[in-house]
Design an enzyme around this catalytic site. Sequence first.
Site, PDB file in Angstrom:
ATOM      1  CE1 TYR A 281     -49.549 -42.533  72.743  1.00 59.71           C
ATOM      2  CE2 TYR A 281     -51.079 -41.956  70.987  1.00 59.71           C
ATOM      3  CZ  TYR A 281     -50.794 -42.666  72.137  1.00 59.71           C
ATOM      4  OH  TYR A 281     -51.740 -43.487  72.684  1.00 59.71           O
ATOM      5  CB  THR A 317     -48.827 -39.918  79.389  1.00 56.14           C
ATOM      6  OG1 THR A 317     -49.403 -41.205  79.670  1.00 56.14           O
ATOM      7  CG2 THR A 317     -47.857 -39.519  80.472  1.00 56.14           C
ATOM      8  CG  ASP A 318     -52.244 -39.864  73.660  1.00 59.24           C
ATOM      9  OD1 ASP A 318     -53.188 -40.662  73.868  1.00 59.24           O
ATOM     10  OD2 ASP A 318     -52.236 -39.061  72.719  1.00 59.24           O
ATOM     11  CD1 TRP A 319     -55.615 -45.525  76.574  1.00 56.05           C
ATOM     12  CD2 TRP A 319     -55.202 -43.467  77.334  1.00 56.05           C
ATOM     13  NE1 TRP A 319     -56.596 -45.189  77.490  1.00 56.05           N
ATOM     14  CE2 TRP A 319     -56.364 -43.944  77.964  1.00 56.05           C
ATOM     15  CE3 TRP A 319     -54.746 -42.197  77.669  1.00 56.05           C
ATOM     16  CZ2 TRP A 319     -57.080 -43.205  78.909  1.00 56.05           C
ATOM     17  CZ3 TRP A 319     -55.457 -41.447  78.600  1.00 56.05           C
ATOM     18  CH2 TRP A 319     -56.594 -41.946  79.211  1.00 56.05           C
TER      19      TRP A 319
END
Length: 598
Positions: A281, A317-319
């Site tokens: 992030y 990607t991260d969430w």
Amino acid sequence: MTDTTTTIADAATPAASARPWLDASLPVDERVELLLAEMTVEEKAGLFFQTMIVMGEGGELSEGDAAFGIPSNREYVAGRHMNHFNLLGVAPKASDIAAWHNKLQELAASTRLGIPVSISTDPRHSFSDNPGAAMFAGPFSQWPEPLGLAATRDAELVQRFGDIARQEYTAVGIRVALHPQVDLATESRWARQLQTFGEDADLAGELGAAYVRGFQGSAFGPGSVSTMTKHFPGGGPQKDGEDPHFDYGREQVYPGGQFELHLKPFEQIFAAGGRQIMPYYGMPVGTEYEEVGFGFNKGVLTGLLRERFGFDGIVCTDWGLVTDQPIMGTDFAARAWGVEHLTPAERMVKILDAGADQFGGEHDPSLLLGLVRDGRVSEERLDVSARRLLREKFELGLFENPYVDVEAADAIVGSPEFRAAGEAAQRASIAVLSNDGVLPLRRGVKLYVEGIAPEAVAHYGEIVATPDDADAAILRLQAPYEQRGSMFENFFHAGSLDFPDDVVAHVRAVSSVVPTVVDVFLDRPAILGPIVETAGAVTANWGANPDALLDVLTGGSPATGTLPFDVPSSMAAVEASRPDVPFDTADPLFRFGHGLSL
């Protein structure tokens, strides 16, 4: 019992003869192109989304979870053409997970093209329950957290863990591990250290590579679990150690100029054949790279990852980077650092342009379809990522046999052999940090304990009610952290590393009456000085049950664990250190690698 020879072709309609990509004699790349040519834009778009899914009770399909905004299994697979899911929650029985998985694959097989589902998971072999980082072990064998594996410094043990986890995951249909985490724990306050291999770049790379080899096997294929290593390009150097799930933790800083050092573990992951990558992030501040979150960062994902390192695997990607979905009912939503002003559609374009293949934690393909219709994303760009995503399914053997043996699952997952291996690793990871002669404890002595169930002590000594009646005391503590404003924030242990005054006073009071052993769950390198000055012995664990701890304390198993990071001498030293530089706190109380034998 599910017939494990059943294939997608058997279960799906129309007949397999109309699906030439099911011909396993063809090269994978050819099979990918055959399938890709048949896919509609809607079916391609569905590949790009990997998000949470829940199972129904007793292994049935789920109607969804309104509290978490999760649609039904059928809506995901048949309605939205999605087929990559992160399984949320813990089931009491492995066979329930296996049965649900097979029903989900049957649902996938009934769709027009019969593309099988890929199930992923956060770590499931741990002691911690941190949504987005790990979950309780449930039916799986229980092992030390990765920091504990690092405390063993044993790459063979780590690879053995990965091999056991691979067998347990594949038994229930989990084929993608959203781990390992090879970030470096260079900021002592950082909230995500527990799932790393510690502060040393060489050790993190060595153990991370062993982890990948264990999960993926000697050759990547139908028996493998694909690893998604995180968080590229290294998530440790967080300003003040805060977590970038939150706006106050979004900055990743490099005052020591050590950006390159944090890439070193990833180089060993690539050499070991790691298949997938998740960027963090955080946004880099004061570097040559654009000051936007790494999931949006073309210089990092294309320039570094794709071009410099030649990585052609999947990037997810991260969430929650696109749609600002609230986290667990809190006010925290946007993790789109540096691009908060962009619309969801604009963010999606930027992520794809950066070089990512999947949107983690997102489940609205219509947004991507709108971009294709408007000409802002070409179908050719979809095909670039679709090829990677389909190739992974083919190489994992999911098109040949997506199903698992439900009756075998309970015998494999958490088998006595696997549990024994996990317990041996727990013992091997415990580190003795100080000892004035109280250790090893003699078996049969009168023990006063806190933080240990009395029944767990029966084999080692006689439980007494007060320190005055004891020959020795054992106190189990959690490393300190600051309480924040929401439940979700408090999953991420951050802030001061000082023990509260009342905890120190209590340890001092017990120690003044009886020789005292303090065992600390050291998920961050706490300021242990006041505890060491008072207690007769101090030990550190990173996930160890009472039997494992007591066996080491009484000399039944040797004390072999060593620190995976420096333990600082004071918060002043922590605050003065540079977050990107390892071993940078002045005059640490204990050095990396410290551990006493008994």
